[in-house]
Structure formats: structure tokens, C-alpha cells
Design an enzyme around this catalytic site. Structure first.
Site, PDB file in Angstrom:
ATOM      1  N   CYS A  48       0.840  -1.199   0.009  1.00 46.00           N
ATOM      2  CA  CYS A  48       0.029  -0.125  -0.036  1.00 46.00           C
ATOM      3  C   CYS A  48       0.803   1.235  -0.148  1.00 46.00           C
ATOM      4  O   CYS A  48       0.352   2.295  -0.284  1.00 46.00           O
ATOM      5  CB  CYS A  48      -0.793  -0.083   1.069  1.00 46.00           C
ATOM      6  SG  CYS A  48      -2.022  -1.460   1.409  1.00 46.00           S
ATOM      7  N   HIS A  83      -3.727   7.276   2.549  1.00 47.96           N
ATOM      8  CA  HIS A  83      -3.858   5.762   2.305  1.00 47.96           C
ATOM      9  C   HIS A  83      -5.318   5.396   2.940  1.00 47.96           C
ATOM     10  O   HIS A  83      -5.368   5.930   4.119  1.00 47.96           O
ATOM     11  CB  HIS A  83      -2.862   4.917   2.540  1.00 47.96           C
ATOM     12  CG  HIS A  83      -3.220   3.191   2.615  1.00 47.96           C
ATOM     13  ND1 HIS A  83      -3.650   2.919   1.217  1.00 47.96           N
ATOM     14  CD2 HIS A  83      -3.332   2.331   3.276  1.00 47.96           C
ATOM     15  CE1 HIS A  83      -3.917   1.566   1.332  1.00 47.96           C
ATOM     16  NE2 HIS A  83      -3.715   1.283   2.567  1.00 47.96           N
ATOM     17  N   ASN A  86     -10.300  -0.297   0.710  1.00 49.45           N
ATOM     18  CA  ASN A  86      -8.606  -0.294   0.594  1.00 49.45           C
ATOM     19  C   ASN A  86      -8.211  -0.738  -0.894  1.00 49.45           C
ATOM     20  O   ASN A  86      -8.389  -2.104  -0.937  1.00 49.45           O
ATOM     21  CB  ASN A  86      -8.317  -0.969   1.792  1.00 49.45           C
ATOM     22  CG  ASN A  86      -6.680  -1.013   1.775  1.00 49.45           C
ATOM     23  OD1 ASN A  86      -6.063  -0.410   0.848  1.00 49.45           O
ATOM     24  ND2 ASN A  86      -6.125  -1.211   2.807  1.00 49.45           N
TER      25      ASN A  86
END
Ligand code: UT7
Length: 318
Positions: free
Chosen positions: A114, A245, A275
Site C-alpha cells: 500500500c 492511504h 482499501n
């Protein structure tokens, strides 16, 4: 002195949407649990014929249009992805072929999960600052739905598919003020996707110690913000927008609090997109730019963290 700046952004989200109500039929979960613990209501799921290069293509073309550039203007292609179409050629090379451009460096960042987009952003910034290249495409593209265990409620509800892209180019004024990237391999077991040449059985899906990761993320990001502001002697009160994020709304709230920013100064896509790993930051950035919330001249704090652990940030004048 040359700096880099954001010239254009773009997004792509697959058409199919999977809601929390849909997930209630697949695993032992509830819409209430998912919303309360994560902030997620739905996620996009790629069609079988889509792959990370196709998603990246859509997002990159939008970013190029926004920048007023053609594919042939691009000097470097970086695709951050943990879900490449294949190990090699890289997704970046597949994209280069789709764009029908040859010669410029094209590579994937796939080990930074990520945080991959922030790593790519930092690398592109360095190349532009030194004058080695003019224009870089930095893309996060993910099909997380193909690497989650759809019988594991603790992970499958968290992720979604999509791609976000940014074109960086040269500028006499910053632009990108500073970038910061870090990793700590001692936390390798907190979040991992052991696809590769290892021989262990039953390891082909994402594994996560969610609670431990949550606490690590809050601590790491807290320090990262301090480091990022200190690098240019910037006061947190100068930051207009947080582009985080999108892992968990409670982490995002803690980070907004750290910067004394109200939530309406945070680019949040988690609710609709979940996500999307390395795509989440450029997706959130693009949405807030396209709907006019982020305005030229504003100061953005971007941050990402993920498996490795790896994390990174950038302070950017848009
Ligand atoms: O992008 C990379 C970075 N990712 C992250 O930073 C993720 C960070 N971690 C998180 O976001 C949170 O830890 C999660 C959302 C993953 C989990 O939330 P939590 O509040 O930490 O829950 P937990 O793991 O402590 O689980 C609490 C309970 C457990 O039940 P018991 O043991 O208390 O009976 C779980 O089994 O919730 C249960 N649970 C669920 N229940 C309903 C776990 N997943 C679900 C689910 N539906 N989907």
C-alpha cells in the site's frame, strides 16, 4: 533549480460494485460491523477480462489528458502494484506497449504494497529534480479481489479494485516539496501476501494481523508527519489537505487529528472504494481535484503505509 509538480491526475474504478449487504451473503459479517470498524460501505470489483495494466491504462490516459500531454511525452512509467498481471513483463511494460511508446524506462514497484504509490512518487520526483527526465507517469493499480481469501471475513471485507494515476513534470517552483520513504522488515509477518516461489501450502492470499497493524500504522504515521513537516520547516497549520492511504476510517481520523484538520479537509474514498492498496492515494487525490475541492496553490500531505512494513509521504504544493 528544478522541482517536480503534479500536472494531471486520473482514476479508473471497475463497474461492478460489491456492497456490505452482498458480503453478508458470502461470509459471517454485518454491514454494521464493517461500517463501524472500517468506514467501508462498498468496493469495486474488476471484471474477469480486466487486469492491472488495463486498469492502469484507463487511469493514465485521464491523467495525461488532464496534463495536456500525449503518451509520447512520457519519459518514465512507474506502476505500483501488488497484483500485477504477471511477474514479468512488468505491468508498466504492458502499459507501455498499450501506449505504443518505446524506450523510456518502465517498471513496477510491487514490494511496497500500500506504500507503493508513495515510493513511485518519490522516485519520479528525484529523477525530475536532477533533470534526468521531464515527465513521469506514476500509477497505482490493483486487483485485490483476486488475492483475498473470500472465506476470511477479517480480510475480504477490507479491499477493493481500482487504479489512480499522476503525471509529474518539471517546475521552477515546488511542487513536490519533499518525499520520505521508509521500511522495516522486522514487521514482515504483520501483513503479507506470500505469492512467489516459496513452497508453503495455502499461502496464496493476503494475511493480516489487523489489530497489531492498526497500532503500528498510527504510530508510524504520527512520526512520519513530524518528519515530513520538519524537512521544510512547515507548520502543520499550513497544511490544507490530507491525502491518506485508505485502510481504515479510524486511522484516517487519528491522522486528521494529528494535523488538526477537520475531516472535510481529508480526501476520503474509503466508504465507496474500500482499501485499494497502492491505488488508494492517487484515487483519493484525483477525486478531490476533479470535484474542485483541492485548488491550485493548496498544500497537500500525502501518506501511505503497508506490507513490509513500508511507508512513505510527500508534502506537495498543488
Ligand atoms: O492497507 C494496509 C494497511 N492495513 C491496515 O492498516 C489495517 C489496519 N487494521 C484495521 O483496519 C483493523 O484492525 C481491522 C478493520 C482489520 C479489524 O478491526 P479491529 O477493530 O482491529 O477488530 P479485531 O481484528 O480486533 O476483531 C474484533 C472482532 C473479532 O471477534 P472476537 O474475537 O472479538 O469475538 C473478530 O473475529 O471482530 C471479529 N471480526 C468480524 N466480525 C464481523 C473480524 N472481522 C469481522 C467481520 N465481520 N468482517
Amino acid at each position: 533549480m528544478t522541482y517536480s509538480k503534479i500536472l494531471g491526475t486520473g482514476s479508473y474504478l471497475p463497474e461492478k460494485i460489491l456492497t456490505n449487504a452482498d458480503l453478508e451473503k458470502i461470509v459471517d459479517t454485518t454491514d454494521e460491523w464493517i461500517v463501524q470498524r472500517t468506514g467501508i460501505k462498498q468496493r469495486h470489483i474488476a471484471a474477469p477480462e480486466e487486469n492491472a495494466a488495463i486498469l492502469a491504462d484507463y487511469a493514465a490516459r485521464q491523467a495525461l489528458d488532464a496534463a495536456g500531454l500525449k503518451p509520447s511525452d512520457i519519459d518514465m512509467i512507474i506502476v505500483a502494484t501488488t497484483t500485477p498481471h504477471m511477474v514479468f513483463p512488468s505491468t508498466a511494460c504492458l502499459l507501455q506497449e498499450r501506449f505504443n511508446i518505446s524506450g523510456c524506462p518502465a517498471f513496477d514497484l510491487n514490494a511496497t504494497a500500500c506504500a507503493g504509490f508513495m515510493y513511485g512518487f518519490s522516485i519520479a520526483d528525484q529523477y525530475i529534480r536532477t533533470g534526468s527526465i521531464k515527465h513521469a507517469l506514476v500509477i497505482g493499480s490493483e486487483i485485490m479481489s483476486r488475492v483475498v481469501d473470500w472465506t476470511d471475513r477479517s480480510t475480504c471485507v477490507l479491499f477493493g479494485d481500482g487504479a489512480g494515476a499522476v503525471v509529474l513534470g518539471p517546475s521552477n517552483e515546488p511542487g513536490v516539496i519533499s518525499t520520505h520513504i521508509h521500511a522495516d522488515g522486522k514487521y514482515k509477518d504483520v501483513l503479507y501476501l506470500p505469492l512467489g516461489t516459496n513452497t508453503s501450502p495455502n499461502v496464496e492470499t493476503v494475511k493480516m494481523a489487523g489489530n497489531q497493524l492498526f497500532k503500528l500504522a498510527v504510530n508510524i504515521l504520527d512520526n512520519l508527519f513530524d518528519e515530513t513537516l520538519a524537512a521544510s520547516g512547515t507548520e502543520k497549520s499550513a497544511v490544507d489537505w490530507l491525502i491518506p492511504h485508505q485502510a481504515n476510517i479510524r486511522i484516517i481520523q487519528a491522522m486528521a487529528k494529528k494535523l488538526d484538520l477537520p475531516l472535510d479537509r481529508v480526501a476520503i474514498t474509503l466508504e465507496d472504494q474500500a482499501n485499494t492498496s497502492s491505488a488508494s492515494i492517487p484515487l483519493a487525490l484525483d477525486k478531490a481535484i476533479r470535484d474542485g475541492r483541492i485548488k491550485p496553490g493548496q498544500l497537500l500531505m500525502m501518506e501511505g503505509f503497508g506490507g513490509g512494513l513500508a511507508w512513505g509521504s510527500a508534502l506537495v504544493r498543488y
